[in-house]
Design a protein around this motif. Structure first.
Motif, PDB file in Angstrom:
ATOM      1  N   GLY A  25     -23.270 -48.531  87.025  1.00  0.00           N
ATOM      2  CA  GLY A  25     -23.254 -50.002  87.237  1.00  0.00           C
ATOM      3  C   GLY A  25     -23.733 -51.588  85.817  1.00  0.00           C
ATOM      4  N   LYS A  26     -23.494 -52.914  86.038  1.00  0.00           N
ATOM      5  CA  LYS A  26     -23.830 -53.707  85.349  1.00  0.00           C
ATOM      6  C   LYS A  26     -24.262 -54.537  85.655  1.00  0.00           C
ATOM      7  N   LEU A  27     -25.107 -55.064  85.523  1.00  0.00           N
ATOM      8  CA  LEU A  27     -25.903 -56.276  85.971  1.00  0.00           C
ATOM      9  C   LEU A  27     -24.916 -57.464  86.061  1.00  0.00           C
ATOM     10  N   PRO A  28     -24.926 -58.069  87.344  1.00  0.00           N
ATOM     11  CA  PRO A  28     -24.357 -59.003  87.414  1.00  0.00           C
ATOM     12  C   PRO A  28     -24.145 -60.139  86.383  1.00  0.00           C
ATOM     13  N   LEU A  29     -23.189 -61.074  86.409  1.00  0.00           N
ATOM     14  CA  LEU A  29     -22.597 -62.113  85.406  1.00  0.00           C
ATOM     15  C   LEU A  29     -21.709 -62.735  85.989  1.00  0.00           C
ATOM     16  N   PRO A  30     -21.271 -63.827  85.395  1.00  0.00           N
ATOM     17  CA  PRO A  30     -20.746 -64.606  85.585  1.00  0.00           C
ATOM     18  C   PRO A  30     -19.714 -64.099  84.268  1.00  0.00           C
ATOM     19  N   ASP A  31     -18.007 -65.081  84.719  1.00  0.00           N
ATOM     20  CA  ASP A  31     -17.573 -64.241  83.866  1.00  0.00           C
ATOM     21  C   ASP A  31     -17.464 -65.554  82.184  1.00  0.00           C
ATOM     22  N   VAL A  32     -17.526 -64.530  81.341  1.00  0.00           N
ATOM     23  CA  VAL A  32     -17.544 -64.811  79.614  1.00  0.00           C
ATOM     24  C   VAL A  32     -19.050 -64.887  79.474  1.00  0.00           C
ATOM     25  N   ALA A  33     -19.889 -64.507  79.706  1.00  0.00           N
ATOM     26  CA  ALA A  33     -21.908 -64.888  79.710  1.00  0.00           C
ATOM     27  C   ALA A  33     -21.802 -64.396  78.261  1.00  0.00           C
ATOM     28  N   ALA A  34     -23.233 -64.620  78.413  1.00  0.00           N
ATOM     29  CA  ALA A  34     -23.729 -63.583  77.194  1.00  0.00           C
ATOM     30  C   ALA A  34     -25.269 -63.139  77.727  1.00  0.00           C
TER      31      ALA A  34
END
Length: 723
Positions: free
Chosen positions: A394-403
């Motif tokens: 999977g991936k680490l949870p992030l908001p949209d358009v983040a760095a």
């Protein structure tokens, strides 16, 4: 092209011949012309302002003072300049502390942090909960230097967390020495180690596993100035308690003179990885140092390995761009470091595995449970999670358009990772490996800035060769596309640097409130789409970057965001070169341009330490094809007499070791003599600032107020009422 564009105008040619002076910018100080002619093969090129290269010359100093005085008089007369500074400082001062550059050591967490309105960032010790309320300051430059001119370049805690090695420099020079601090008392112990850090070549340090000493970078030699002029960065070992003058040489004498060495043992104290960059062009070699003094070479420049780290599982992890310009992750056993035997555990995909580098943490973080890989997709970030054999998790949870700039694994089976977006203040999220859940941590910045009325849209311009160029357009909701909005277009395009999402500044809020639109262009030369994207904007392909930026400006006009009369451009350093190239090639595109610490004379740049380091990115005049490309776009050599240039504001710092201030001096003199638009050409020079890194907060805010006051004035904008 004629041998010298300087002689393309009869009037100016006569003035040169007579040794006279002239300025088209009527209120500018008169700059004497003293021609020096250089030969490049059969080509002879005149330089009318070579004398401005000599920083130590009293005449140059007086010229600089007169330029800065003129600029100050202009800015200080603007009715909104003082109020703009006050508003920016108030907003920044009302922002809570921000934490970054996390280091876990000895069951503790260390971090750099800003606490406006203090002038300089500090180093704090945090508990396992990473609660800023419980933070204890270990090193505070604001106490050491009341003028705010001493800055921390970087720091590395010992593995047991009892000592801190800290590089510090003055006046934004990035010319640092290492100081050792006792964490329990906050007091310096032992002798200061000089010659460790210098701009562009950088500096680095890695502790021995038992914390009895450390490996570090050093610029050795009896003649300090001569050595630093030619780099010669090497690795030495310092044993605590010993005289630094007797430290043992380890490696580096056979490296390129422009080598930048980064040392790391963050993830496994038993091994130090030395990443050796061949200048700034993106080539790396890697070496493995063990505790007994053994050195093994892992990779060569030709291997296209851009990251190497030893995980806590005693395996070697490598990011390779060999036949994979966006990167693939390899795994090797430490007892067999033949690259031919490496196993691909994360193949190349549409996402770009981020390279190592000067800014940001390691792109590959290994824990007992998983491997975390920071990736970039055209600008925004994501973090892929795989197991030790490469199986996707999977991936680490992030908001949209983040760095995500950094990830720090903690002893309790959790990770802290930074989250940055355009419209929300930055914070660290805490990810629990056992549950796979993430929650915001207490390391979160608060800000008086509110962007609820703002949106970020992503559109694409088409460059000269058909390449699609992403534009991140920051605008207030409901913005009308009627061609009258003030637009500020920003770009960089070089060194594989990616312009990623980040919380918008107080100055951007001011720009939006005044009716403006702010645009960030992801140009070639950056790393947003991998090495192919970078190489298409470097060395002999550098013109693509300028074409991309030009296309971005033309797109914004065509879509009726703005018009040339309402558009400004801004860039710094390599982005300053971008500004110079674009406004000399297309003076009609912009009404105003701000160019900070820029490079403009591409035929002389490699004579400086920084410029020599940059030849792997820009090219060298010693190579015929590269010389042709450099001369074709060199901004200084393409200023044309009588051309209607936009209003220009250039800024530089006297202590800048990355870009010689002579570039700004010469370019300003040439522009002031040539411009036919009637728009002013200003130069601001700060004696206590360098490239911008390490400058005091008051200097940074003053510089921001200066350049935005200039833009407001030139574009006819009004300072909005404070909310």
């Amino acid at each position: 092209m004629k041998p010298s564009v300087w002689k393309s105008t009869p009037l100016l040619g006569l003035l040169f011949a007579a040794g006279l002076t002239w300025a088209a910018d009527k209120t500018a100080p008169v700059t004497p012309i003293q021609i020096v002619t250089d030969s490049y093969g059969e080509l002879k090129i005149d330089d009318p302002y070579r004398w401005l290269e000599h920083t130590a010359d009293p005449k140059v100093h007086q010229w600089s003072l007169s330029q800065d005085k003129r600029t100050r008089q202009y800015l200080d007369k603007l009715p909104f300049r003082k109020a703009m500074y006050a508003r920016l400082m108030k907003q920044i001062s009302a922002t809570s502390s921000s934490y970054y550059d996390l280091h876990g050591a000895g069951g503790q967490l260390f971090a750099m942090f800003n606490q406006p309105p203090k002038q300089q960032p500090m180093i704090a010790l945090l508990d396992k909960n990473a609660d800023p309320a419980q933070a204890r300051v270990i090193v505070d430059p604001n106490v050491m230097d009341k003028n705010g001119r001493t800055a921390i370049d970087w720091f590395v805690p010992s593995h047991n967390g009892k000592l801190l090695a800290v590089s510090m420099s003055q006046n934004g020079s990035e010319d640092g020495s290492v100081h050792i601090f006792d964490v329990s008392t906050g007091k310096q112990v032992g002798q200061t180690i000089p010659l460790v850090q210098y701009p562009t070549g950088g500096g680095s340090l890695a502790w021995r596993a038992d914390d009895s000493g450390f490996w570090y970078t050093r610029y050795p030699g009896a003649d300090e100035a001569a050595e630093r002029q030619h780099f010669y960065q090497q690795v030495y070992f310092h044993k605590l308690g010993d005289d630094p003058a007797k430290d043992a040489y380890v490696m580096g004498k056979d490296f390129p003179k422009v080598a930048e060495i980064a040392l790391s043992s963050d993830q496994n104290p038993n091994y130090v990885v030395a990443a050796v960059a061949n200048g700034d062009g993106g080539e790396f070699a890697h070496y493995l140092l063990d505790q007994n003094g053994g050195i093994r070479q892992i990779s060569h420049f030709k291997d296209k390995i851009v990251v190497a780290t030893v995980g806590s599982d005693n395996a070697l992890y490598l990011v390779s761009r060999q036949n994979a310009p966006r990167g693939k992750l390899l795994k090797l056993a430490l007892n067999d470091i033949d690259l031919a035997h490496a196993k691909v555990i994360l193949p190349e995909s549409d996402a770009v595995i981020q390279p190592g580098g000067e800014f940001g943490g390691s792109p590959v973080v290994v824990t007992k449970k998983a491997i975390y890989v920071r990736e970039i997709v055209g600008g925004p970030s994501q973090v892929a999670i795989i197991d030790h054999d490469g199986k996707a998790m999977g991936k680490l949870p992030l908001p949209d358009v983040a760095a995500v700039k950094e990830i720090q694994a903690l002893d309790d089976g959790s990770l802290l990772y930074s989250v940055k977006t355009y419209l929300q203040a930055p914070y660290f999220a805490r990810y629990d490996e056992a549950s796979g859940k993430a929650v915001p941590s207490k390391l979160a910045q608060t800000s008086p800035l509110n962007y609820d009325d703002t949106e970020v849209v992503r559109e694409f311009a088409t460059s000269k060769d058909g390449t699609k160029i992403p534009l991140n357009i920051v605008r207030r909701k409901g913005t009308k596309l009627d061609g009258t909005n003030p637009v500020l277009l920003n770009g960089y395009g070089g060194f594989s640097v990616s312009l990623e999402p980040g919380f918008l500044s107080a100055a951007t809020r001011l720009w939006l409130d005044a009716g403006g639109v702010f645009v960030i262009a992801n140009l070639r030369g950056g790393g947003e789409f991998g090495e192919t994207w970078h190489s298409q904007g470097s060395v002999t392909a550098k013109q693509n970057v300028f074409d991309d930026f030009t296309a971005a400006a033309q797109y914004l006009i065509a879509q009726k965001y703005t018009s040339s009369e309402h558009m400004a451009a801004i860039g710094g350093s390599n982005g300053g070169l971008l500004m110079g190239a674009v406004f000399t090639q297309h003076p009609e595109l912009f009404r105003a341009v701000v160019s900070q610490v820029g490079i403009y004379d591409m035929l002389r740049v490699e004579l400086d330490p920084n410029g020599a380091f940059n030849t792997t990115e820009y090219g060298s005049v010693k190579d015929p094809a590269q010389f042709k490309a450099l001369y074709a776009y060199s901004p200084y050599h393409h200023v044309v007499d009588g051309a209607k240039y936009p209003a220009i504001f250039m800024g530089t710092g006297e202590t800048d070791g990355r870009v010689n201030p002579m570039h700004s001096r010469k370019m300003i003199a040439r522009l002031q003599a040539a411009t036919g638009s009637g728009h002013p050409v200003y130069l601001s020079i700060n004696a206590h600032a360098g490239h911008g890194i390490g400058s005091a907060l008051s200097i940074k805010v003053n510089q921001t107020a200066d350049l935005y006051s200039f833009l407001f004035d030139q574009l006819g904008m009004h300072l909005p009422k404070a909310k």
